[in-house]
Scaffold this active site. Structure first.
Site, PDB file in Angstrom:
ATOM      1  N   THR A  78       0.869  -1.166   0.000  1.00 14.57           N
ATOM      2  CA  THR A  78       0.000   0.000   0.000  1.00 14.57           C
ATOM      3  C   THR A  78       0.907   1.218   0.000  1.00 14.57           C
ATOM      4  OG1 THR A  78      -1.754  -1.148   1.187  1.00 14.57           O
ATOM      5  CG2 THR A  78      -1.799   1.256   1.231  1.00 14.57           C
ATOM      6  N   LYS A 110      -7.256   1.256  -2.872  1.00 13.82           N
ATOM      7  CA  LYS A 110      -6.843   0.812  -1.529  1.00 13.82           C
ATOM      8  C   LYS A 110      -7.083   1.911  -0.496  1.00 13.82           C
ATOM      9  CE  LYS A 110      -5.232  -1.786   1.716  1.00 13.82           C
ATOM     10  NZ  LYS A 110      -3.887  -2.356   1.786  1.00 13.82           N
ATOM     11  N   LYS A 151       0.408   4.901   8.438  1.00 15.24           N
ATOM     12  CA  LYS A 151       0.983   5.290   7.146  1.00 15.24           C
ATOM     13  C   LYS A 151      -0.093   5.381   6.073  1.00 15.24           C
ATOM     14  CE  LYS A 151       2.332   2.083   4.608  1.00 15.24           C
ATOM     15  NZ  LYS A 151       1.802   1.182   3.535  1.00 15.24           N
TER      16      LYS A 151
END
Length: 301
Positions: free
Chosen positions: A100, A175, A243
């Site tokens: 990701t 995502k 993150k």
């Protein structure tokens, strides 16, 4: 896939990567592996994986390279470093970043590949350690559609829900949608079981009642049983979730879009990370309330 595409490079053997590489071996692929600490590859090597000293060596020996590392800076180094993939990749190869990461980095990898005659897909996944182990991941794919078609059988060795989203970067944007939905859901799911605890209810009985109704979700069914057992081991690290939420907020800002639910979720997880929980699983959000109550109650934001 044809014969020449049966040798795979896999870079990154963390909580999910190791299981994903093992599933490829189980499907009959010859898999070359690299991770920063060779000890992490020991079990895969015992299962038949071939160790490589760096990403460049992986690229020299294989024609499809999958990356599954931690942060965008790690992706950048793996692809563009002195001993990175693009230092050794051959024309005609395919690179698939399943980390990701940022849509902009996905585009950079794609454009650099194009210069070298290399096809690139951004294909982040959802499903955590359970999905990686069982080969049931959801995979969101961006890049050229023809490359996606060539790689479908490979991707089905890793997941079940494989969806082409559009041009390069589209997989990473999708995502972000996934992580935004999970972030707010994790707050709601956790608050429900904090409420149950303070109402004196049995959490397992509550779970039986609400997990199959309108309140049900993947997080409730898969993570709350861990919370009940006080198992906060990582299926997905808090530090990596922070993150991801940061990337989503940055991308939203570029679109002049405010996402207050995501902002709140990140604030709660940031608080946990500051208290040493960054390497716990995302279900450790429950600890936010436990720690706050120890300090005399939830404080006003």
């Amino acid at each position: 896939m044809n014969q020449r595409k049966e040798t795979i490079g896999f870079i990154g053997l963390g909580v999910m990567g190791e299981s994903m590489a093992r599933n490829l071996i189980a499907k009959g692929y010859q898999v070359y592996v690299f991770t920063r600490t060779k000890e992490k590859a020991r079990r895969l090597i015992a299962d038949g994986a071939i160790w490589s000293e760096n990403p460049k060596e992986i690229a020299i020996n294989t024609e499809i390279i999958i990356t599954m590392v931690g942060y965008p800076k790690d992706v950048e180094n793996v692809y563009f470093g002195d001993k990175g993939i693009y230092a050794g990749v051959k024309a005609g190869s395919i690179v698939i970043d399943m980390t990701t990461s940022t849509p902009s980095l996905a585009k950079k990898i794609y454009e650099e590949g194009k210069k070298r005659g290399v096809s690139a897909l951004d294909a982040p996944v959802s499903g955590g350690d359970i999905g990686a182990e069982k080969g049931t991941l959801s995979i969101m794919v961006g890049g050229d559609q023809q490359t996606f078609i060539e790689c479908k059988s490979l991707l089905f060795a890793l997941g079940e829900n494989i969806v082409y989203q559009g041009p390069c970067g589209a997989g990473q944007h999708t995502k972000m949608c996934n992580q935004i939905a999970i972030a707010s859901n994790m707050v709601g799911v956790t608050e429900a079981f904090v409420y149950a605890k303070y109402a004196g209810l049995d959490p397992e009985t509550v779970l039986k009642s609400i997990s199959n109704g309108a309140a049900g979700s993947w997080s409730m069914s898969n993570l709350i049983p861990r919370v009940i057992k006080k198992d906060y081991s990582p299926g997905f690290f808090i530090k990596h979730f922070i993150k991801d939420m940061g990337i989503a907020l940055e991308e939203a800002e570029k679109m002049s879009l405010r996402l207050p639910g995501l902002e709140l979720a990140k604030e709660l997880y940031d608080s946990l990370a500051k208290q040493g929980e960054e390497n716990s699983g995302t279900q450790a959000l429950m600890k936010y309330w436990d720690l706050s109550m120890e300090d005399g109650g939830i404080k006003e934001r």
